[in-house]
Design an enzyme around this catalytic site. Structure first.
Site, PDB file in Angstrom:
ATOM      1  N   GLY A 173      -6.130  -8.486   7.053  1.00  0.00           N
ATOM      2  CA  GLY A 173      -4.870  -7.917   7.512  1.00  0.00           C
ATOM      3  C   GLY A 173      -4.638  -6.571   6.848  1.00  0.00           C
ATOM      4  O   GLY A 173      -5.097  -6.346   5.726  1.00  0.00           O
ATOM      5  N   GLN A 198      -0.493   0.945   4.012  1.00  0.00           N
ATOM      6  CA  GLN A 198      -1.644   0.854   3.096  1.00  0.00           C
ATOM      7  C   GLN A 198      -2.646   1.998   3.291  1.00  0.00           C
ATOM      8  O   GLN A 198      -3.496   2.213   2.439  1.00  0.00           O
ATOM      9  CB  GLN A 198      -2.352  -0.499   3.245  1.00  0.00           C
ATOM     10  CG  GLN A 198      -1.499  -1.664   2.752  1.00  0.00           C
ATOM     11  CD  GLN A 198      -2.218  -2.980   2.916  1.00  0.00           C
ATOM     12  OE1 GLN A 198      -2.174  -3.586   3.984  1.00  0.00           O
ATOM     13  NE2 GLN A 198      -2.927  -3.420   1.885  1.00  0.00           N
ATOM     14  N   CYS A 214      -4.955  -8.928  -1.552  1.00  0.00           N
ATOM     15  CA  CYS A 214      -4.443  -7.749  -0.864  1.00  0.00           C
ATOM     16  C   CYS A 214      -5.391  -6.584  -1.101  1.00  0.00           C
ATOM     17  O   CYS A 214      -5.835  -6.371  -2.231  1.00  0.00           O
ATOM     18  CB  CYS A 214      -3.058  -7.410  -1.400  1.00  0.00           C
ATOM     19  SG  CYS A 214      -2.314  -5.967  -0.635  1.00  0.00           S
ATOM     20  N   LEU A 215      -5.703  -5.832  -0.054  1.00  0.00           N
ATOM     21  CA  LEU A 215      -6.631  -4.707  -0.204  1.00  0.00           C
ATOM     22  C   LEU A 215      -6.058  -3.620  -1.112  1.00  0.00           C
ATOM     23  O   LEU A 215      -6.815  -2.828  -1.664  1.00  0.00           O
ATOM     24  CB  LEU A 215      -6.981  -4.124   1.170  1.00  0.00           C
ATOM     25  CG  LEU A 215      -7.804  -5.065   2.074  1.00  0.00           C
ATOM     26  CD1 LEU A 215      -7.973  -4.447   3.456  1.00  0.00           C
ATOM     27  CD2 LEU A 215      -9.161  -5.377   1.459  1.00  0.00           C
ATOM     28  N   HIS A 264       2.974 -11.754   4.774  1.00  0.00           N
ATOM     29  CA  HIS A 264       2.427 -10.830   3.770  1.00  0.00           C
ATOM     30  C   HIS A 264       2.471  -9.388   4.301  1.00  0.00           C
ATOM     31  O   HIS A 264       2.901  -8.465   3.599  1.00  0.00           O
ATOM     32  CB  HIS A 264       0.996 -11.266   3.443  1.00  0.00           C
ATOM     33  CG  HIS A 264       0.235 -10.355   2.525  1.00  0.00           C
ATOM     34  ND1 HIS A 264      -0.288 -10.771   1.316  1.00  0.00           N
ATOM     35  CD2 HIS A 264      -0.115  -9.044   2.636  1.00  0.00           C
ATOM     36  CE1 HIS A 264      -0.901  -9.745   0.734  1.00  0.00           C
ATOM     37  NE2 HIS A 264      -0.828  -8.697   1.515  1.00  0.00           N
ATOM     38  N   GLU A 265       2.046  -9.207   5.547  1.00  0.00           N
ATOM     39  CA  GLU A 265       2.005  -7.855   6.132  1.00  0.00           C
ATOM     40  C   GLU A 265       3.414  -7.330   6.407  1.00  0.00           C
ATOM     41  O   GLU A 265       3.684  -6.145   6.208  1.00  0.00           O
ATOM     42  CB  GLU A 265       1.167  -7.841   7.412  1.00  0.00           C
ATOM     43  CG  GLU A 265      -0.289  -8.279   7.251  1.00  0.00           C
ATOM     44  CD  GLU A 265      -1.047  -7.536   6.164  1.00  0.00           C
ATOM     45  OE1 GLU A 265      -0.711  -6.372   5.877  1.00  0.00           O
ATOM     46  OE2 GLU A 265      -1.969  -8.127   5.581  1.00  0.00           O
ATOM     47  N   HIS A 302       4.821  -5.820   3.419  1.00  0.00           N
ATOM     48  CA  HIS A 302       4.339  -4.448   3.182  1.00  0.00           C
ATOM     49  C   HIS A 302       5.244  -3.422   3.860  1.00  0.00           C
ATOM     50  O   HIS A 302       5.532  -2.365   3.309  1.00  0.00           O
ATOM     51  CB  HIS A 302       2.922  -4.261   3.744  1.00  0.00           C
ATOM     52  CG  HIS A 302       1.829  -4.640   2.804  1.00  0.00           C
ATOM     53  ND1 HIS A 302       1.668  -4.044   1.576  1.00  0.00           N
ATOM     54  CD2 HIS A 302       0.818  -5.544   2.906  1.00  0.00           C
ATOM     55  CE1 HIS A 302       0.608  -4.574   0.964  1.00  0.00           C
ATOM     56  NE2 HIS A 302       0.079  -5.488   1.752  1.00  0.00           N
TER      57      HIS A 302
HETATM   58 ZN    ZN Z   1      -1.560  -6.724   1.387  1.00  0.00          ZN
END
Ligand code: ZN
Length: 192
Positions: A50, A55, A114-115, A156-157, A160
């Site tokens: 995701g 990000q 998370c990236l 989660h997204e 963000h």
């Molecule tokens: Zn994330």
């Protein structure tokens, strides 16, 4: 399409952007779809399941996801047996202006990553089922009730887009541990 740099929390300037609240998208046009394509390529390259636009430093309320959960072909098991089979299970999803309309009291705990917080994983508790709404890649409004990993990833997204990271759901001690881990990981990546 292009692979973009993913912002990470060890970088002060990156973190300041990750903490910002993203802006609703007025219309899903070719410009938004081009952003989605860049995001998808960046996410696959990472690799991750995701990615929110913030990000890669774009403050539009856009999310891409691929849980690799396209239906199995006849005779295939739920778990892909080969790389080709895994590629066939690719299931890119696109979300514009996502929102949660309802959340279950029942909770679900999942070991999240998370990236933007590379190589740190920790358990986060969230509603197990949520009713969500969003615009898809064609700009059509979709409403659905989701659960499992899909619901975890969606929440989660969406966080963000509101400037919230999964480690913000953890204790101060664990947040500090995550920050230390990411610093170490990024230093070793730069040295490599
Ligand atoms: Zn994330």
């Amino acid at each position: 399409m292009a692979v973009k740099r993913i912002l990470t929390i060890d970088n002060t300037a990156d973190l300041a952007i990750l903490k910002q609240v993203s802006t609703p998208v007025a219309a899903v046009d070719d410009d938004v779809r081009a952003l989605m394509d860049d995001m998808l390529e960046t996410m696959y390259d990472a690799p991750g399941i995701g990615l929110a636009a913030v990000q890669i430093g774009d403050l539009r309320r856009v999310v891409v996801m691929d849980l690799g959960d396209a239906p199995a072909a006849e005779g295939e098991d739920d778990e892909p047996a080969s790389e080709e089979e895994a590629a066939r299970r690719a299931n890119p999803r696109f979300f514009v202006n996502p929102e949660v309309l309802w959340a279950s009291d029942e909770l679900y705990t999942y070991e999240e990553g998370c990236l933007s917080i590379p190589e740190y994983f920790d358990a986060v508790e969230r509603p197990a089922r949520v009713r969500v709404a969003y615009l898809n890649r064609e700009g059509e409004r979709v409403e659905e009730e989701i659960s499992g990993l899909y619901a975890v990833c969606f929440q989660h997204e969406l966080d963000h887009l509101n400037g919230v990271l999964f480690i913000d759901h953890l204790s101060r001690l664990r947040r500090d541990r995550a920050a230390a881990k990411v610093k170490k990981v990024m230093r070793s990546r730069e040295a490599a």
